[in-house]
Every structure is written in structure tokens, then in C-alpha cells.
Design a protein around this motif. Structure first.
Motif, PDB file in Angstrom:
ATOM      1  N   LEU A  56      92.405  30.055  81.319  1.00  0.00           N
ATOM      2  CA  LEU A  56      92.845  29.014  80.376  1.00  0.00           C
ATOM      3  C   LEU A  56      94.176  29.403  79.734  1.00  0.00           C
ATOM      4  O   LEU A  56      94.377  30.544  79.306  1.00  0.00           O
ATOM      5  N   MET A  57      95.063  28.408  79.652  1.00  0.00           N
ATOM      6  CA  MET A  57      96.337  28.615  78.996  1.00  0.00           C
ATOM      7  C   MET A  57      96.368  27.925  77.629  1.00  0.00           C
ATOM      8  O   MET A  57      96.710  28.545  76.637  1.00  0.00           O
ATOM      9  N   PHE A  58      95.980  26.665  77.627  1.00  0.00           N
ATOM     10  CA  PHE A  58      95.886  25.982  76.330  1.00  0.00           C
ATOM     11  C   PHE A  58      95.029  24.717  76.481  1.00  0.00           C
ATOM     12  O   PHE A  58      94.769  24.232  77.582  1.00  0.00           O
ATOM     13  N   VAL A  59      94.588  24.201  75.328  1.00  0.00           N
ATOM     14  CA  VAL A  59      93.802  22.955  75.248  1.00  0.00           C
ATOM     15  C   VAL A  59      94.534  22.011  74.317  1.00  0.00           C
ATOM     16  O   VAL A  59      95.016  22.422  73.248  1.00  0.00           O
ATOM     17  N   LYS A  60      94.612  20.779  74.752  1.00  0.00           N
ATOM     18  CA  LYS A  60      95.268  19.775  73.915  1.00  0.00           C
ATOM     19  C   LYS A  60      94.331  18.570  73.742  1.00  0.00           C
ATOM     20  O   LYS A  60      93.737  18.081  74.701  1.00  0.00           O
ATOM     21  N   TRP A  61      94.222  18.093  72.507  1.00  0.00           N
ATOM     22  CA  TRP A  61      93.438  16.886  72.221  1.00  0.00           C
ATOM     23  C   TRP A  61      94.390  15.730  71.908  1.00  0.00           C
ATOM     24  O   TRP A  61      95.360  15.884  71.157  1.00  0.00           O
ATOM     25  N   LYS A  62      94.106  14.584  72.506  1.00  0.00           N
ATOM     26  CA  LYS A  62      94.897  13.385  72.261  1.00  0.00           C
ATOM     27  C   LYS A  62      93.951  12.190  72.204  1.00  0.00           C
ATOM     28  O   LYS A  62      92.748  12.313  72.487  1.00  0.00           O
ATOM     29  N   TYR A  63      94.484  11.040  71.832  1.00  0.00           N
ATOM     30  CA  TYR A  63      93.622   9.856  71.736  1.00  0.00           C
ATOM     31  C   TYR A  63      94.416   8.604  72.077  1.00  0.00           C
ATOM     32  O   TYR A  63      95.658   8.593  72.062  1.00  0.00           O
ATOM     33  N   GLU A  64      93.676   7.564  72.389  1.00  0.00           N
ATOM     34  CA  GLU A  64      94.309   6.289  72.737  1.00  0.00           C
ATOM     35  C   GLU A  64      94.425   5.430  71.475  1.00  0.00           C
ATOM     36  O   GLU A  64      93.434   5.124  70.826  1.00  0.00           O
ATOM     37  N   LYS A  65      95.659   5.059  71.143  1.00  0.00           N
ATOM     38  CA  LYS A  65      95.904   4.239  69.974  1.00  0.00           C
ATOM     39  C   LYS A  65      95.512   2.790  70.235  1.00  0.00           C
ATOM     40  O   LYS A  65      95.250   2.383  71.370  1.00  0.00           O
ATOM     41  N   ASP A  66      95.477   2.011  69.152  1.00  0.00           N
ATOM     42  CA  ASP A  66      95.093   0.600  69.265  1.00  0.00           C
ATOM     43  C   ASP A  66      96.057  -0.187  70.141  1.00  0.00           C
ATOM     44  O   ASP A  66      95.667  -1.176  70.780  1.00  0.00           O
ATOM     45  N   ASP A  67      97.315   0.243  70.185  1.00  0.00           N
ATOM     46  CA  ASP A  67      98.300  -0.485  70.996  1.00  0.00           C
ATOM     47  C   ASP A  67      98.355   0.005  72.433  1.00  0.00           C
ATOM     48  O   ASP A  67      99.202  -0.416  73.221  1.00  0.00           O
ATOM     49  N   LEU A  71      96.126  17.655  68.349  1.00  0.00           N
ATOM     50  CA  LEU A  71      96.364  19.089  68.117  1.00  0.00           C
ATOM     51  C   LEU A  71      96.416  19.816  69.454  1.00  0.00           C
ATOM     52  O   LEU A  71      96.003  19.292  70.484  1.00  0.00           O
ATOM     53  N   ILE A  72      96.891  21.043  69.390  1.00  0.00           N
ATOM     54  CA  ILE A  72      96.975  21.877  70.579  1.00  0.00           C
ATOM     55  C   ILE A  72      96.575  23.294  70.196  1.00  0.00           C
ATOM     56  O   ILE A  72      96.883  23.771  69.101  1.00  0.00           O
ATOM     57  N   ALA A 123      95.004  26.519  65.768  1.00  0.00           N
ATOM     58  CA  ALA A 123      95.489  25.343  66.485  1.00  0.00           C
ATOM     59  C   ALA A 123      96.642  24.730  65.717  1.00  0.00           C
ATOM     60  O   ALA A 123      96.736  24.830  64.485  1.00  0.00           O
ATOM     61  N   THR A 124      97.542  24.087  66.430  1.00  0.00           N
ATOM     62  CA  THR A 124      98.672  23.410  65.814  1.00  0.00           C
ATOM     63  C   THR A 124      98.385  21.911  65.766  1.00  0.00           C
ATOM     64  O   THR A 124      98.164  21.276  66.811  1.00  0.00           O
ATOM     65  N   VAL A 125      98.325  21.367  64.569  1.00  0.00           N
ATOM     66  CA  VAL A 125      98.067  19.936  64.413  1.00  0.00           C
ATOM     67  C   VAL A 125      99.362  19.179  64.688  1.00  0.00           C
ATOM     68  O   VAL A 125     100.389  19.421  64.056  1.00  0.00           O
ATOM     69  N   SER A 131      96.103  13.614  60.540  1.00  0.00           N
ATOM     70  CA  SER A 131      96.821  14.874  60.316  1.00  0.00           C
ATOM     71  C   SER A 131      96.029  15.868  59.461  1.00  0.00           C
ATOM     72  O   SER A 131      96.140  17.081  59.670  1.00  0.00           O
ATOM     73  N   ASP A 132      95.242  15.360  58.515  1.00  0.00           N
ATOM     74  CA  ASP A 132      94.466  16.268  57.663  1.00  0.00           C
ATOM     75  C   ASP A 132      92.965  16.111  57.887  1.00  0.00           C
ATOM     76  O   ASP A 132      92.150  16.534  57.064  1.00  0.00           O
ATOM     77  N   ARG A 133      92.586  15.532  59.046  1.00  0.00           N
ATOM     78  CA  ARG A 133      91.175  15.308  59.312  1.00  0.00           C
ATOM     79  C   ARG A 133      90.688  15.983  60.580  1.00  0.00           C
ATOM     80  O   ARG A 133      89.485  15.956  60.876  1.00  0.00           O
ATOM     81  N   VAL A 134      91.610  16.582  61.357  1.00  0.00           N
ATOM     82  CA  VAL A 134      91.199  17.145  62.643  1.00  0.00           C
ATOM     83  C   VAL A 134      91.314  18.664  62.637  1.00  0.00           C
ATOM     84  O   VAL A 134      92.146  19.258  61.947  1.00  0.00           O
ATOM     85  N   SER A 135      90.418  19.256  63.431  1.00  0.00           N
ATOM     86  CA  SER A 135      90.459  20.706  63.672  1.00  0.00           C
ATOM     87  C   SER A 135      89.722  20.951  64.980  1.00  0.00           C
ATOM     88  O   SER A 135      89.233  20.013  65.620  1.00  0.00           O
ATOM     89  N   ILE A 136      89.636  22.210  65.398  1.00  0.00           N
ATOM     90  CA  ILE A 136      89.009  22.548  66.676  1.00  0.00           C
ATOM     91  C   ILE A 136      87.994  23.644  66.449  1.00  0.00           C
ATOM     92  O   ILE A 136      88.193  24.539  65.597  1.00  0.00           O
ATOM     93  N   ASP A 137      86.852  23.580  67.153  1.00  0.00           N
ATOM     94  CA  ASP A 137      85.830  24.611  66.964  1.00  0.00           C
ATOM     95  C   ASP A 137      85.965  25.682  68.035  1.00  0.00           C
ATOM     96  O   ASP A 137      86.882  25.635  68.882  1.00  0.00           O
ATOM     97  N   ASP A 138      85.054  26.677  68.009  1.00  0.00           N
ATOM     98  CA  ASP A 138      85.175  27.818  68.919  1.00  0.00           C
ATOM     99  C   ASP A 138      84.839  27.460  70.359  1.00  0.00           C
ATOM    100  O   ASP A 138      85.041  28.256  71.271  1.00  0.00           O
ATOM    101  N   LYS A 139      84.280  26.227  70.576  1.00  0.00           N
ATOM    102  CA  LYS A 139      84.024  25.769  71.946  1.00  0.00           C
ATOM    103  C   LYS A 139      85.083  24.770  72.393  1.00  0.00           C
ATOM    104  O   LYS A 139      84.887  24.044  73.366  1.00  0.00           O
ATOM    105  N   LEU A 140      86.158  24.720  71.660  1.00  0.00           N
ATOM    106  CA  LEU A 140      87.295  23.852  71.939  1.00  0.00           C
ATOM    107  C   LEU A 140      87.015  22.380  71.663  1.00  0.00           C
ATOM    108  O   LEU A 140      87.762  21.498  72.089  1.00  0.00           O
TER     109      LEU A 140
END
Length: 377
Positions: free
Chosen positions: A48-59, A66-67, A75-77, A84-93
Motif C-alpha cells: 500500500l502506498m496511500f488511501v484516498k476518500w472522495k465522494y460524488e457531489k450533487d452536481d 482526505l488522503i 491523514a490530510t483533510v 472539512s471538520d467532520r471527516v477522519s479515518i480509522d485504523d482500518k482505513l
């Protein structure tokens, strides 16, 4: 360009194939934390090199959340919106989102980048909220026979998805027919929260037997079910039958007090009546009786009573008055000598055939006789 983005571009240019897995569905509870697993919570690849979380916006565009790089403990938000102040990542990614709302019903994607592979694991989030309350409003005090009357309105507030409401009578589900059973449902959406409030109004045309019926409002939701009971209710209906009773101890004799009682089978019982006394019509309020004091033979005949608000509803009874007139000749105290003849004449007038008996009583003081006449009907 940050190092993670550079590595991603490098993988793309070196021919690394992007693999997208089937979308997983996760259910969250409104107001609580959302846990969005990455690859169902499976262990990360060794390279593993890195994990990135993204989401589909309404548009339809993609928003970064975050990554997390392997060599970095934190993790970098990347989100700049309300995440921006509601997300984080756990130890299982896995992605952690605080204070779930209906706006979080989106597809979130975990992108796992390893040395020679790039995997995406989309997860669709559904946010449930059970009704905050279920209550009865506009509850009726009484039901009307054969006329659709509002029993009450059942309201299940602030739910997602919207709750469904079912009505039952004596544990049997009521089915609307537009006549005897009328059910009017409605759903109101709160534009601020997106939560739904379900309401259902029951109108019911009762029968006399429904005076002991219990109605139940059943609210069903994916997370809960709740019942609220109503009733039993008194059932009101107009009188269908009127009767007249004559209250007297045995046969009515001239001079007796006679009470007339008018009965009606409506609910509530009528409080006022007309009593037809010979050629007079007497209105009696807040009572169902009328008393004839010292009745005379001339009062004999047919008597009627009727409802004050519906004179066509009436009943009648015949009254027969018994009487007898008796006279003797001679009258008073009569003195005769021993051996004399005493003639006594009796005249009678009665409402029926009578029997007459004569009785003599010996009087020792005068050694005479006293005659007692005992007429009998």
C-alpha cells in the motif's frame, strides 16, 4: 502537486489498471457517526502506498475528502466544504463522518493505491431516522351512527424514510372504502432537514355495536413500530323507537295519582317530550315523566307521548279508570221495634260488574241488628 497525486499519475502512465468494485450499501443513523468501510474492512495490501476518500457531489462532480499516506501518521483533510471538520479515518482505513444527516446520503469511494494496483471501493450511504414521536391529534369525543365521523389523526414526526400508518379496529386492519371507512394520508417534508412527517386521519361510520370498539393507530418504520390506542367511544344515534309506560299499582282507581313515562332508545336519550293529555299537548323539559294527580273517570282514554324534536316519533297507551258509586235508602241510624220489618234499598253505579253481599252484626247493647253492605267488583 503533492506526492500522492504524483504517484497516482505515475501509475496511470505506467499502465496500472483501475479496478472498480461493486457498490456496497451502508446504513447509518441520523445524528450519529457514520462508519464507511474501505473494501468491507479487509486488510490493506502489503505494498500500500496511500488511501484516498472522495465522494460524488450533487452536481455529479467528484469531491475530495482526505488522503492517508503510508509514511504519514495523520491523514490530510482535503475537503473544503461542510465535510472539512467532520471527516477522519480509522485504523482500518474506513471513513468516519460525524453527525449524520440526510445530506450524507451519497456515494463515497475509497481509492486504494499500491505499487502496482489501483482499486476503488464505492459505498452508498443510507441514513435512517425513526420517528421522534407518534401521537394522536384531533381525537373525537363521540362517534355518529351511520355517519362518517373523524376518529382522530395519527402523526409520526421526523423520520427517514417516511413512516407508514395503518388503522385497526379491535386488532383488525381497516381498509378504506370511501364510505364507512375513510382514511386520508399525507406526508410533509421538512425542507431544512429532509425528514418526513406522516399523518393519517381516520373517519368512521359507526354502528351501535361500536360503542365497545377500540381503534389503534400503528406506525411502522424500518427501525421501529409503535401503536397508539383510541376508544372506546360513545356512539350517538337518533331514537328509532318510542314507548309509553303507565305507572300504577294494579288497576287504576278514580282518585289515584298516575304517572306517564315516555321512553326513547336514542343515545344520548332525549331530554324533552310532548305528552298529549286529552286535547292538550304538554311540553316537558329535562324529564321523561308526567303525573296525572287524582285521576277522574272523565280522564279515561288514549294518551300519547312524542319526541319534542320529532313529533312523528310517538307512542300511545289507553287508560281505564275504575270507579263505583253506592247509595243506601234509608241512610244514617234507623231505630225499629223488635219484630218490625226493615227494608233497605241499594243503588250502585260502577265501571264494571260488581257483586254485593249483606252482612249483619249482632249488637248486645240494644239486642238489635246493624246491617253492613259489602259490594265487590
Amino acid at each position: 502537486m503533492d506526492s500522492a497525486a504524483f504517484l497516482l499519475l505515475a501509475l496511470v502512465y505506467t499502465g496500472t489498471l483501475l479496478n472498480v468494485c461493486a457498490t456496497e450499501v451502508v446504513t447509518a443513523l441520523y445524528g450519529e457517526n457514520i462508519v464507511v468501510p474501505c473494501n468491507g474492512g479487509a486488510a490493506a495490501p502489503k505494498d500500500l502506498m496511500f488511501v484516498k476518500w472522495k465522494y460524488e457531489k450533487d452536481d455529479g462532480t467528484v469531491g475530495d475528502l482526505l488522503i492517508k499516506q503510508v509514511r504519514s501518521e495523520q491523514a490530510t483533510v482535503q475537503a473544503t466544504d461542510n465535510y472539512s471538520d467532520r471527516v477522519s479515518i480509522d485504523d482500518k482505513l474506513g471513513l468516519l463522518i460525524t453527525e449524520a444527516s440526510l445530506k450524507d446520503q451519497k456515494t463515497f469511494t475509497c481509492m486504494v493505491v499500491s505499487a502496482f494496483n489501483l482499486m476503488e471501493y464505492p459505498v452508498s450511504v443510507v441514513v435512517y431516522k425513526k420517528p421522534s414521536s407518534v401521537e394522536i391529534m384531533d381525537k373525537s369525543e363521540v362517534l355518529q351512527k351511520d355517519r362518517a365521523t373523524t376518529v382522530g389523526t395519527c402523526v409520526a414526526r421526523h423520520a427517514n424514510p417516511a413512516a407508514t400508518i395503518t388503522w385497526k379496529k379491535n386488532e383488525k386492519v381497516l381498509v378504506a372504502d370511501g364510505k364507512a371507512v375513510v382514511i386520508t394520508p399525507s406526508i410533509k417534508l421538512d425542507p431544512a432537514t429532509g425528514l418526513s412527517t406522516t399523518a393519517s386521519t381516520l373517519q368512521y361510520a359507526a354502528s351501535k355495536e361500536d360503542a365497545v370498539a377500540v381503534f389503534t393507530c400503528l406506525s411502522k418504520h424500518q427501525l421501529s413500530s409503535q401503536e397508539e390506542e383510541l376508544g372506546p367511544f360513545p356512539v350517538h344515534y337518533p331514537s328509532e323507537k318510542v314507548s309509553l309506560q303507565i305507572s300504577s299499582k294494579g288497576p287504576i282507581v278514580e282518585g289515584d295519582n298516575v304517572t306517564l313515562k315516555c321512553n326513547a332508545d336514542g343515545n344520548p336519550p332525549p331530554s324533552s317530550f310532548y305528552f298529549h293529555i286529552k286535547d292538550q299537548k304538554m311540553l316537558v323539559k329535562n324529564s321523561d315523566t308526567y303525573t296525572l294527580a287524582g285521576i277522574s273517570r272523565e280522564a279515561e282514554g288514549v294518551y300519547k307521548c312524542s319526541l319534542a324534536d320529532n313529533e312523528k316519533m310517538e307512542a300511545s297507551q289507553s287508560i281505564v279508570v275504575s270507579y263505583m258509586d253506592l247509595s243506601l235508602t234509608p241512610t244514617g241510624r234507623v231505630v225499629k221495634s223488635k219484630g218490625d220489618t226493615l227494608s233497605v234499598m241499594m243503588e250502585k253505579s260502577a265501571s264494571a260488574d260488581t257483586k254485593v253481599s249483606w252482612t249483619k252484626v249482632m249488637l248486645s247493647e240494644f239486642d238489635g241488628r246493624e246491617v253492613t253492605i259489602q259490594p265487590q267488583f
